[in-house]
Scaffold this active site. Sequence first.
Site, PDB file in Angstrom:
ATOM      1  N   VAL A 231       0.891  -1.190   0.137  1.00 12.47           N
ATOM      2  CA  VAL A 231      -0.272   0.118   0.039  1.00 12.47           C
ATOM      3  C   VAL A 231       0.856   1.357   0.131  1.00 12.47           C
ATOM      4  O   VAL A 231       1.939   1.349   1.007  1.00 12.47           O
ATOM      5  CB  VAL A 231      -0.954  -0.090   1.168  1.00 12.47           C
ATOM      6  CG1 VAL A 231      -1.883   1.390   1.188  1.00 12.47           C
ATOM      7  CG2 VAL A 231      -1.999  -1.341   1.186  1.00 12.47           C
ATOM      8  N   ARG A 237      -3.883   3.408   6.296  1.00 13.79           N
ATOM      9  CA  ARG A 237      -4.678   3.849   7.604  1.00 13.79           C
ATOM     10  C   ARG A 237      -5.954   4.350   6.916  1.00 13.79           C
ATOM     11  O   ARG A 237      -6.599   5.194   7.616  1.00 13.79           O
ATOM     12  CB  ARG A 237      -4.179   4.803   8.761  1.00 13.79           C
ATOM     13  CG  ARG A 237      -2.819   4.214   9.191  1.00 13.79           C
ATOM     14  CD  ARG A 237      -2.369   4.954  10.531  1.00 13.79           C
ATOM     15  NE  ARG A 237      -1.274   4.260  11.179  1.00 13.79           N
ATOM     16  CZ  ARG A 237      -0.937   4.617  12.409  1.00 13.79           C
ATOM     17  NH1 ARG A 237      -1.470   5.619  13.055  1.00 13.79           N
ATOM     18  NH2 ARG A 237       0.093   3.953  12.861  1.00 13.79           N
ATOM     19  N   ARG A 238      -6.423   4.119   5.731  1.00 13.99           N
ATOM     20  CA  ARG A 238      -7.671   4.647   5.163  1.00 13.99           C
ATOM     21  C   ARG A 238      -8.452   3.019   4.785  1.00 13.99           C
ATOM     22  O   ARG A 238      -9.443   3.456   4.174  1.00 13.99           O
ATOM     23  CB  ARG A 238      -7.296   5.328   3.913  1.00 13.99           C
ATOM     24  CG  ARG A 238      -6.625   6.602   4.234  1.00 13.99           C
ATOM     25  CD  ARG A 238      -6.411   7.433   3.052  1.00 13.99           C
ATOM     26  NE  ARG A 238      -5.551   8.360   3.302  1.00 13.99           N
ATOM     27  CZ  ARG A 238      -5.610   9.765   2.792  1.00 13.99           C
ATOM     28  NH1 ARG A 238      -6.134   9.816   1.865  1.00 13.99           N
ATOM     29  NH2 ARG A 238      -4.495  10.701   3.023  1.00 13.99           N
ATOM     30  N   GLY A 239      -8.050   2.036   4.943  1.00 12.07           N
ATOM     31  CA  GLY A 239      -8.789   0.934   4.834  1.00 12.07           C
ATOM     32  C   GLY A 239      -8.293   0.146   3.392  1.00 12.07           C
ATOM     33  O   GLY A 239      -9.021  -0.776   2.850  1.00 12.07           O
ATOM     34  N   ILE A 240      -7.182   0.671   2.803  1.00  9.42           N
ATOM     35  CA  ILE A 240      -6.791   0.096   1.532  1.00  9.42           C
ATOM     36  C   ILE A 240      -6.174  -1.176   1.607  1.00  9.42           C
ATOM     37  O   ILE A 240      -6.648  -2.113   0.790  1.00  9.42           O
ATOM     38  CB  ILE A 240      -5.559   1.001   1.013  1.00  9.42           C
ATOM     39  CG1 ILE A 240      -5.902   2.429   1.116  1.00  9.42           C
ATOM     40  CG2 ILE A 240      -5.147   0.590  -0.536  1.00  9.42           C
ATOM     41  CD1 ILE A 240      -7.007   2.901   0.044  1.00  9.42           C
ATOM     42  N   ALA A 271       0.726  -5.220  13.008  1.00  9.57           N
ATOM     43  CA  ALA A 271      -0.472  -4.661  12.488  1.00  9.57           C
ATOM     44  C   ALA A 271      -0.996  -5.377  11.276  1.00  9.57           C
ATOM     45  O   ALA A 271      -2.366  -5.710  11.315  1.00  9.57           O
ATOM     46  CB  ALA A 271      -0.312  -3.401  11.934  1.00  9.57           C
ATOM     47  N   TYR A 276      -5.362  -9.718   9.433  1.00  9.34           N
ATOM     48  CA  TYR A 276      -5.420 -11.174   9.129  1.00  9.34           C
ATOM     49  C   TYR A 276      -6.353 -11.903  10.070  1.00  9.34           C
ATOM     50  O   TYR A 276      -7.273 -12.662   9.773  1.00  9.34           O
ATOM     51  CB  TYR A 276      -4.386 -11.729   8.555  1.00  9.34           C
ATOM     52  CG  TYR A 276      -3.553 -11.351   7.508  1.00  9.34           C
ATOM     53  CD1 TYR A 276      -4.066 -10.586   6.496  1.00  9.34           C
ATOM     54  CD2 TYR A 276      -2.016 -11.118   7.656  1.00  9.34           C
ATOM     55  CE1 TYR A 276      -3.342 -10.078   5.301  1.00  9.34           C
ATOM     56  CE2 TYR A 276      -1.235 -10.681   6.507  1.00  9.34           C
ATOM     57  CZ  TYR A 276      -1.876  -9.904   5.484  1.00  9.34           C
ATOM     58  OH  TYR A 276      -1.337  -9.434   4.356  1.00  9.34           O
TER      59      TYR A 276
END
Length: 333
Positions: A231, A237-240, A271, A276
């Site tokens: 990413v 930290r945006r849901g990507i 993280a 997962y």
Amino acid sequence: MAAAIPVSVSLILSSDSQPSQRLPVILSPSNIQHPFLSLHKSFNFSSRFRVSSKCSSPSPSSSTTTTTSTETETSSASTTFSYLEDTYKTGRFLSNEEIEKLKALQNFRYYQQLETGSMCVRLMKPEEMDITVKLLAESFVESMLLPVGYVSLLRYLVKQYLIERRAAMPHAVTLIGFYKGKQEMNTGEEKEDLDELAGTVEVCFDKRGANTSPPTPTSPKNAPYICNMAVKQSLRRRGIGWNLLKASEELISQMSSMRDVYLHCRMIDLAPLNMYTKAGYNIVKTDSIRVLLMLQRRKHLMCKKLAVLKNPSELDISGSDTELSSQLDMLKS
């Protein structure tokens, strides 16, 4: 003058979430061994046309029948293959089943609305390979704490790898995700930014798409496998990462009849491990401590059994890597 000493480095593709692909590189000023240029197992080519080897001259009626039959088969094959865009053709003979799978991959789209914008995940096209290579190479350098000067070398190696993996379609694919952010104007209205590449992930569906040098602990070759997730640093930290994972699972549900999906996660990457686990993956095996002697990070092999879905909307997209990162920050504090 001191002799150049080759240095063995084991690279693990890493970024916001999935650091899974083990890429050994031998670095030396006078010799660079390429880790990606390994040949795939041979494919069984199936021909659509039958050529007669008889030497006798055919009668006019049989000649007409043969010509008409061949033209019909050629027209049918041409019509079937014309459904595919040139950018999705692999340059090798494909069976009818493989062509149907390529058509499904070509049409695959995953859309998700995020708090700060929207995201779309689809198959990578050849003209998008360079920007994908740049993202992966930068993720390598960040993950391995390498000097920035290594980016150029890694970009070359990663590009050769992606070219090789592209030949495995439709048994393995590289997905890319585009993010469109929102900006609030002075009038109070929201303005959408242009799409930008936010992340990438590789998905293997079966043993014909499996990597020839899989990382340890090894997963079953005939099972779907997710790897090489990265990413863009400015968009984390945006849901990507979460949605790249969910898009991969949705595609696997459409392309494979097997429900067990595998991936790797380094033990030090808390993280991604939390993400997962939240997504339903369980640790099935962990690297032996002996891998440290080979200058490698210990990894978990994780597995999840996908549910049989009636429609894509049943996928759980309630979580995000934003929440997971926040939880991690709370644990650290």
